[in-house]
Design a protein around this motif. Structure first.
Motif, short mmCIF file in Angstrom:
data_model
loop_
_atom_site.label_atom_id
_atom_site.label_comp_id
_atom_site.label_asym_id
_atom_site.label_seq_id
_atom_site.Cartn_x
_atom_site.Cartn_y
_atom_site.Cartn_z
N CYS A 55 0.87 -1.17 0.00
CA CYS A 55 0.00 0.00 0.00
C CYS A 55 0.91 1.22 0.00
CB CYS A 55 -0.89 0.00 1.24
SG CYS A 55 -1.74 1.57 1.55
N PRO A 56 0.71 2.19 -0.89
CA PRO A 56 1.62 3.32 -0.96
C PRO A 56 1.68 4.17 0.31
CG PRO A 56 -0.29 3.65 -2.37
CD PRO A 56 -0.31 2.23 -1.96
N ILE A 57 0.55 4.35 0.98
CA ILE A 57 0.58 5.11 2.23
C ILE A 57 1.31 4.32 3.31
CG2 ILE A 57 -0.79 6.16 4.07
CD1 ILE A 57 -0.80 7.74 1.49
N CYS A 58 1.04 3.01 3.39
CA CYS A 58 1.78 2.17 4.33
C CYS A 58 3.27 2.20 4.01
CB CYS A 58 1.29 0.72 4.27
SG CYS A 58 -0.35 0.45 4.97
N LEU A 59 3.59 2.14 2.73
CA LEU A 59 5.00 2.13 2.33
C LEU A 59 5.68 3.44 2.68
CD1 LEU A 59 7.35 0.70 1.06
CD2 LEU A 59 6.46 1.27 -1.21
#
Length: 408
Positions: free
Chosen positions: A381-385
């Motif tokens: 997930c880009p936000i998680c990343l």
């Protein structure tokens, strides 16, 4: 919005929260209650607020808005609740009700929503972010919204040696025929923050099939979560139209795939869109879900210890847990971290709206990663990343953060 639509929102809120028996089980798993020990931070507190609002015992004040906004929508409470009260859905409905009552959501969310529903603006921002990375000024953007990306080439150079860089991918035994039409869903976060990871996703898909590249629009989650429901529905209809010819729709963003899978539920009472929405949602697959079903094998095995941060929208949102772990075990030395499925504090714009709370949640995640002695933390997930990148920087180089497409 019409008065009866407002009433319908409150009826839906009351239907959900009235199932809460106030046992407090949610307080044990709520990441926000863990960093801000007040009742309104927990699902029980939020359900009580929503119940009072729906029954007319509480007015829609700024304090109420602040309380319901202070939620990660991570579904940890739903998973542990004996009655499975869907607090996240109740909070989304309350936010919409409050936005309607106040004449619209905040200027900040209106601007964000306007940008994300415009293809050209998303591409323009993605290009600007790319330029900022190249000249090295992305570090001046607050809250890591333009994170430095640790690429697959750097990963292989560090853990597999130069010889592996030109290695040919193994032939896949995936049961994919030439008739299967696989389309890629390019999420806004992946496009703007992690374009190299998205390129790796496409390289993997091309080793199995010929993916269709569709000029899609935003999945609509940011709009749905912040009182812009009409925009969400318009975006959903556009994506339904765009992907009507595809047999499978693959997304490498857990938030996108989860949202797209749930679109059908928002058109269940719409005779014009009900069937089309259902067919669309049934075609959506998370990247790892698709790869495991297709029989994909990682391009090479590397000498690196890896752990996995499970995005809320992947595990609790879609029930996808074993697939990414199977792929990581085949790609390197996989070690499970404690609390892998605990929210990292990103949650869309939450990390920007509530930086102190987000940092408190992320600090616990960082400690869990470090305890594994893993060299790489992987997520999808880009936000998680972007949160994992922050944790990696705060760790002083003890580990790196990567999207799963970059390591498999």
């Amino acid at each position: 919005m019409k008065e009866n639509e407002q009433e319908d929102l409150l009826k839906e809120v009351h239907r959900i929260v009235s199932q809460c028996d106030r046992c407090g089980s949610c307080r044990l798993v709520c990441p926000l209650f863990g960093v801000k020990d007040i009742e309104s931070a927990s699902a029980r507190g939020k359900n009580n607020i929503a119940r009072a609002l729906a029954m007319g015992g509480l007015q829609p004040t700024p304090e109420v808005t602040a309380a319901v906004d202070f939620c990660l929508l991570c579904r940890a409470c739903v998973e542990t609740c004996p009655s499975k009260v869907k607090t996240d859905e109740a909070m989304i409905a309350v936010r919409q009700h409050l936005a309607n009552h106040q004449g619209g959501t905040s200027v900040k969310y209106k601007l964000l929503g306007t940008m994300l529903k415009n293809r050209s603006l998303v591409k323009l921002v993605a290009g600007a972010m790319g330029v900022m990375r190249k000249v090295g000024i992305q570090r001046f953007v607050p809250r890591g919204m333009i994170p430095a990306e640790y690429t697959r080439q750097q990963f292989l150079s560090a853990f597999a040696g130069p010889a592996a860089l030109g290695a040919t991918s193994a032939m896949s035994s995936a049961p994919v025929t030439v008739q299967t039409k696989v389309a890629y869903f390019y999420g806004c976060g992946m496009r703007m923050m992690f374009p190299d990871a998205a390129a790796d996703t496409l390289a993997i898909l091309r080793s199995l099939t010929q993916p269709q590249l569709v000029d899609n629009v935003c999945c609509g989650l940011p709009h749905l979560a912040h009182g812009l429901r009409e925009d969400f529905l318009k975006l959903a209809k556009e994506n339904i139209r765009l992907y009507e010819e595809a047999d499978v729709i693959v997304s490498d963003c857990a938030s996108c795939s989860s949202t797209l899978k749930h679109i059908a539920g928002y058109f269940a009472a719409d005779p014009q869109w009900q069937e089309r929405a259902l067919k669309f949602s049934q075609k959506v697959m998370d990247l790892t879900e698709y790869l495991v079903k297709a029989g994909y094998q990682p391009r090479q095995r590397v000498n690196a210890k890896m752990t996995f941060h499970e995005p809320c929208h992947l595990g609790r949102g879609q029930g996808i847990k074993k697939q990414p772990r199977e792929l990581l075990k085949a790609a390197g030395d996989f070690v499970e971290m404690a609390g892998a499925d605990t929210c990292c504090g990103g949650a869309g714009s939450f990390h920007m709206d509530y930086p102190a709370a987000s940092d408190g949640v992320l600090a616990k995640k960082q400690a869990s990663i470090e305890k594994t002695n893993a060299q790489i933390v992987v997520t999808e997930c880009p936000i998680c990343l972007s949160q994992m990148v922050k944790a990696a920087e705060k760790s002083g180089g003890k580990f790196r953060a990567m999207h799963i497409s970059q390591v498999i």
